[in-house]
Design a protein around this motif. Structure first.
Motif, PDB file in Angstrom:
ATOM      1  N   SER A 630      83.867 -19.587 -71.053  1.00  0.00           N
ATOM      2  CA  SER A 630      84.294 -19.390 -72.247  1.00  0.00           C
ATOM      3  C   SER A 630      84.367 -17.978 -72.783  1.00  0.00           C
ATOM      4  O   SER A 630      85.039 -17.473 -73.563  1.00  0.00           O
ATOM      5  N   GLY A 631      83.641 -16.944 -72.048  1.00  0.00           N
ATOM      6  CA  GLY A 631      83.715 -15.544 -72.367  1.00  0.00           C
ATOM      7  C   GLY A 631      84.631 -14.745 -71.821  1.00  0.00           C
ATOM      8  O   GLY A 631      84.987 -13.462 -72.042  1.00  0.00           O
ATOM      9  N   VAL A 632      85.322 -15.529 -70.798  1.00  0.00           N
ATOM     10  CA  VAL A 632      86.589 -14.534 -69.987  1.00  0.00           C
ATOM     11  C   VAL A 632      87.761 -14.904 -71.003  1.00  0.00           C
ATOM     12  O   VAL A 632      88.088 -15.934 -71.611  1.00  0.00           O
ATOM     13  N   PRO A 633      88.532 -13.623 -71.045  1.00  0.00           N
ATOM     14  CA  PRO A 633      88.479 -12.524 -70.625  1.00  0.00           C
ATOM     15  C   PRO A 633      87.971 -11.381 -71.654  1.00  0.00           C
ATOM     16  O   PRO A 633      87.934 -10.304 -70.998  1.00  0.00           O
ATOM     17  N   HIS A 634      87.460 -11.883 -72.647  1.00  0.00           N
ATOM     18  CA  HIS A 634      87.194 -11.026 -73.873  1.00  0.00           C
ATOM     19  C   HIS A 634      85.766 -10.432 -73.597  1.00  0.00           C
ATOM     20  O   HIS A 634      85.536  -9.419 -73.838  1.00  0.00           O
ATOM     21  N   ASP A 635      84.835 -11.186 -73.126  1.00  0.00           N
ATOM     22  CA  ASP A 635      83.233 -10.783 -73.043  1.00  0.00           C
ATOM     23  C   ASP A 635      83.183 -10.074 -71.847  1.00  0.00           C
ATOM     24  O   ASP A 635      83.402 -10.737 -70.529  1.00  0.00           O
ATOM     25  N   THR A 639      82.737 -11.628 -68.055  1.00  0.00           N
ATOM     26  CA  THR A 639      83.853 -11.200 -67.188  1.00  0.00           C
ATOM     27  C   THR A 639      83.220 -10.687 -65.871  1.00  0.00           C
ATOM     28  O   THR A 639      83.787 -11.021 -65.002  1.00  0.00           O
ATOM     29  N   SER A 640      82.405  -9.619 -66.203  1.00  0.00           N
ATOM     30  CA  SER A 640      81.879  -9.133 -64.894  1.00  0.00           C
ATOM     31  C   SER A 640      81.065  -9.914 -63.990  1.00  0.00           C
ATOM     32  O   SER A 640      81.154 -10.251 -62.771  1.00  0.00           O
ATOM     33  N   LEU A 641      80.327 -10.876 -64.749  1.00  0.00           N
ATOM     34  CA  LEU A 641      79.265 -11.902 -63.900  1.00  0.00           C
ATOM     35  C   LEU A 641      80.355 -12.935 -63.088  1.00  0.00           C
ATOM     36  O   LEU A 641      80.094 -13.206 -61.782  1.00  0.00           O
ATOM     37  N   VAL A 642      81.415 -13.477 -63.818  1.00  0.00           N
ATOM     38  CA  VAL A 642      82.326 -14.420 -63.186  1.00  0.00           C
ATOM     39  C   VAL A 642      83.016 -13.769 -61.880  1.00  0.00           C
ATOM     40  O   VAL A 642      83.233 -14.012 -60.870  1.00  0.00           O
ATOM     41  N   GLU A 643      83.407 -12.410 -62.117  1.00  0.00           N
ATOM     42  CA  GLU A 643      84.033 -11.686 -61.109  1.00  0.00           C
ATOM     43  C   GLU A 643      83.260 -11.488 -59.868  1.00  0.00           C
ATOM     44  O   GLU A 643      83.498 -11.619 -58.635  1.00  0.00           O
ATOM     45  N   LEU A 644      81.922 -11.171 -60.133  1.00  0.00           N
ATOM     46  CA  LEU A 644      80.814 -11.190 -59.316  1.00  0.00           C
ATOM     47  C   LEU A 644      80.677 -12.373 -58.236  1.00  0.00           C
ATOM     48  O   LEU A 644      80.562 -12.494 -57.125  1.00  0.00           O
ATOM     49  N   GLU A 667      93.208 -19.090 -67.991  1.00  0.00           N
ATOM     50  CA  GLU A 667      93.632 -19.661 -66.549  1.00  0.00           C
ATOM     51  C   GLU A 667      94.473 -18.435 -65.810  1.00  0.00           C
ATOM     52  O   GLU A 667      94.140 -18.232 -64.771  1.00  0.00           O
ATOM     53  N   GLU A 668      95.245 -17.486 -66.715  1.00  0.00           N
ATOM     54  CA  GLU A 668      95.689 -16.501 -66.236  1.00  0.00           C
ATOM     55  C   GLU A 668      94.802 -15.350 -65.646  1.00  0.00           C
ATOM     56  O   GLU A 668      94.999 -15.128 -64.238  1.00  0.00           O
ATOM     57  N   TRP A 669      93.838 -15.352 -66.181  1.00  0.00           N
ATOM     58  CA  TRP A 669      92.666 -14.349 -65.580  1.00  0.00           C
ATOM     59  C   TRP A 669      92.005 -14.640 -64.221  1.00  0.00           C
ATOM     60  O   TRP A 669      91.731 -14.139 -63.283  1.00  0.00           O
ATOM     61  N   LEU A 670      91.637 -16.047 -64.318  1.00  0.00           N
ATOM     62  CA  LEU A 670      90.988 -16.672 -63.036  1.00  0.00           C
ATOM     63  C   LEU A 670      91.676 -16.811 -62.166  1.00  0.00           C
ATOM     64  O   LEU A 670      91.438 -16.379 -60.884  1.00  0.00           O
TER      65      LEU A 670
END
Length: 697
Positions: A630-635, A639-644, A667-670
């Motif tokens: 829910s915080g992607v991509p603005h939080d 964002t950093s945690l999901v990327e990790l 969707e686009e960011w993921l």
């Protein structure tokens, strides 16, 4: 005329008159020490024969020589008659010297006596009979006294209690064998000694009080306690002492009876332990807890103090028993009991209420309600933290968790049952919140409990009447073939309509209904997979269901019953389940992996987030919880945690599924960051099976 009485069985003299003593020269006492054989000059067999003839009235007149005390031998004549008194026979003998005998025969015939002689003889016989009666009476009394004394001694020695009799001068005049064993000396050495000689060196205060107390007291005394005997052995005694009063009303002494109740006291303590204490944890049980709570309520009412009740319930304890065995479960309960006992403050109280429920009573929290509540919360948090620490139980590492229900009790409280019920309501509320929760009682919990019972009834009815349904939500993966869905359970409530798992899953888990419900979902999923070869389904598996000993056997049976590719079935399990029960989980997962069924870790990031464990588990897939998506991509943090997570999962060869995708930006960011599979309302809400599989039946 010389006369004496003879015992025909032994030939001994029982009595003699003065004439006999003058004739023979022996005193009465000396006569009683002699026998007929000592006087007669005949052989013993002849003496015995004459005595028998006299007893049987075959012969009454005898002539023979007898020895006097001075050694002179004198010829005498003797008349002997048997006399029977109270079953005993003796011979009364009248002695005539030889010259008297000749004169007698001149007057009377051998078989007939003249009337005068018979008259005189009758007087003599009456006198002798009286003498014999007195002698026999005395002998009978002496024998009876001897028998009574022996009987009394045998009876006293047969009594296991110690018995002492003291005279007013404090001298022991009688005791039994039990007393001798207690004192460590024979009875003969005890009798005649004073109580100070026997007990004067003892340092036992209770013993000295009982022994040296006033001897002329008129009231009976009974005391109990542990004493140390003069031999150094400890006994628990019940000590009774009573005065002995003579017929004139004066003290004659005291009798003391000491009963060893060591075994009885031990048995009473054992009975009390069985009645009021838990044999496994050694903590108090529910019955004892209610007694203590009643007492504490009374004392706190007087002191106007607050107290608190807290019920600690071990999470998933049934699963521990199922996987490890009851011996490990018992060991965990013992460890929990020790942790509580060692952590609670002085004055507090711990008990085991039921299988996996423990009660703690926190006392003297003060008279101010807010201060008392804060203090109670701090103590309960400390206990909660202690019970949640990893435990090493019989070579197994187990990390338990507990739900806590607590209630603050004011000084106005009176009913122990009411307070226990409030704490129990709070505990069930905590379990509804989830593993490791703490909940304090409030009045709204009663309504919540009613609603909870309604849900429980609806779940039981749904199992019996096919009241559950499965909804499907698509999992979008552009690179994978076939159709992918997650199977989601719904409850068809007769009044509230369709209910999602978030509203009833906690009730299902706490009641154990989650196991048959989960088995039903798995069976329905396998039916769908067997009818649609291109179908891929993900199914959630609960902790209780996964930790069943025969869970792998159930999966094997489903694969044999329904024909489908095992890798089309994915089992989703929570992160906390896998990490908290790592050793069990690992062995169970390896067995499932051997069946070719895919494994997924669900809601990753909400539990332990221990990435170290991921490389050890045989996983195929990792689902990122929607709270991070829910915080992607603005939080930036999310964002950093999901990327990790995505990077780590790819490094471990895991497929990534993002849950809760709701916007095109997400969707686009993921997809840009390599997330293969997406799931969320952006693509579709969960729909009934018929929406995607119209022909399924």
């Amino acid at each position: 005329m010389a006369m004496f009485v003879v015992d025909p069985s032994t030939g001994s003299f029982l009595a003699s008159n003065r004439a006999a003593q003058a004739l023979y020269g022996w005193s009465r006492e000396e006569f009683q020490a002699l026998s007929v054989s000592d006087l007669n000059q005949m052989q013993q067999s002849k003496v015995t024969e004459d005595l028998d003839q006299a007893v049987q009235l075959q012969r009454n007149y005898f002539e023979f020589s007898q020895r006097l005390k001075d050694g002179e031998l004198r010829e005498i004549s003797m008349f002997s008659w048997p006399i029977t008194e109270q079953g005993e026979t003796v011979l009364m003998s009248v002695v005539l010297e030889s010259r008297d005998a000749g004169r007698t025969y001149a007057v009377i015939d051998f078989n007939r006596l003249n009337l005068a002689f018979i008259f005189v003889l009758g007087i003599l016989v009456a006198t002798v009979l009286l003498l014999i009666f007195i002698t026999f009476r005395r002998r009978r009394l002496v024998r009876e006294l001897g028998r009574q004394h022996l009987l009394l001694r045998v009876m006293m020695d047969a009594i296991p209690d110690q018995i002492y009799f003291r005279r007013p001068d404090r001298q022991i005049v009688a005791c039994n064998q039990a007393a001798a064993e207690f004192l460590g000396m024979p009875v003969e050495m005890i009798v005649g000694k004073s109580d100070r000689e026997l007990f004067g060196q003892s340092e036992d205060s209770l013993l000295r009080q009982q022994v040296f107390g006033a001897i002329d007291e008129r009231d009976n005394q009974v005391v109990q306690g542990e004493v140390t005997s003069p031999t150094g052995k400890k006994h628990t005694l019940e000590m009774f002492r009573a005065p002995v009063i003579d017929p004139s009303g004066k003290p004659f002494g005291t009798v003391s009876i000491w009963r060893d109740i060591t075994d009885r006291r031990r048995n009473e303590e054992r009975i009390e332990a069985l009645a009021f204490y838990d044999p496994l944890t050694k903590l108090a049980n529910r019955a004892r807890a209610q007694e203590v709570l009643l007492d504490l309520l009374a004392t706190h009412r007087q002191s106007k103090q607050h107290m608190a009740l807290a019920i600690f319930d071990l999470d998933n304890f049934a699963a521990v028993n199922s996987i490890f065995g009851h011996n490990i479960g018992d060991a965990l309960l013992r460890a929990t009991g020790r942790r509580l006992s060692n952590t609670i403050e002085a004055g507090s109280f711990a008990a085991r209420l039921s299988s996996d429920e423990f009660l703690v009573l926190l006392t003297e929290l003060g008279d101010d309600r807010m201060t008392a509540l804060q203090t109670a919360q701090e103590r309960i948090d400390r206990l909660h933290e202690k019970l949640s620490q990893k435990a090493f139980v019989n070579s197994h590492h187990i990390t338990p968790s507990t739900c806590v229900g607590a209630v603050l009790v004011g000084p106005e409280a009176e009913s122990a049952n009411d307070e226990l019920r409030r704490a129990d309501l709070a505990m069930h509320n905590a379990k509804a919140k989830g593993r490791g929760s703490v909940s304090w009682f409030h009045d709204d919990m009663v309504d919540q409990l009613v609603s909870r019972f309604d849900l429980e009834t609806a779940l039981e009815r749904a199992l019996q009447t096919n009241g559950f349904s499965i909804y499907l939500q698509p999992i979008i993966n552009r690179n994978a073939s076939g159709r992918h869905f997650e199977a989601l359970l719904r409850l068809d409530h007769p009044e509230r309509g369709v209910i999602s798992p978030g509203d009833f899953i906690d009730v299902a888990e706490s009641t154990g209904l989650i196991v048959p419900i989960g088995a039903w979902v798995l069976e329905e999923a396998c039916k769908m997979l067997s009818e649609y070869p291109d179908l891929h389904l993900s199914v959630n598996v609960s902790v209780q269901q996964f930790l069943q000993e025969d869970f792998v056997d159930q999966l094997t049976a489903l694969l044999e019953r329904y024909d489908f590719a095992p890798n089309h079935l994915t089992l989703e399990m929570t992160e906390s389940l896998m990490i908290a029960n790592f050793e069990i989980t690992l062995s169970q997962l390896m067995a499932i992996r051997d069946l070719k069924i895919r494994l997924s870790i669900d809601d990753f990031g909400t539990g332990y987030s221990a990435l170290l464990y991921l490389k050890q588990l045989p996983l195929d897939e990792l689902k990122i919880d929607q709270s991070f998506i829910s915080g992607v991509p603005h939080d930036s943090n999310d964002t950093s945690l999901v990327e990790l997570i995505i990077t780590t999962a790819h490094h471990l060869g895991l497929v990534i599924v993002a849950e809760g995708v709701e916007t095109p930006e997400q969707e686009e960011w993921l997809r840009r960051h390599g997330c293969e599979s997406l799931q969320g309302f952006l693509f579709s809400r969960p729909q009934p099976i018929k929406h995607y599989l119209p022909s399924f039946h």
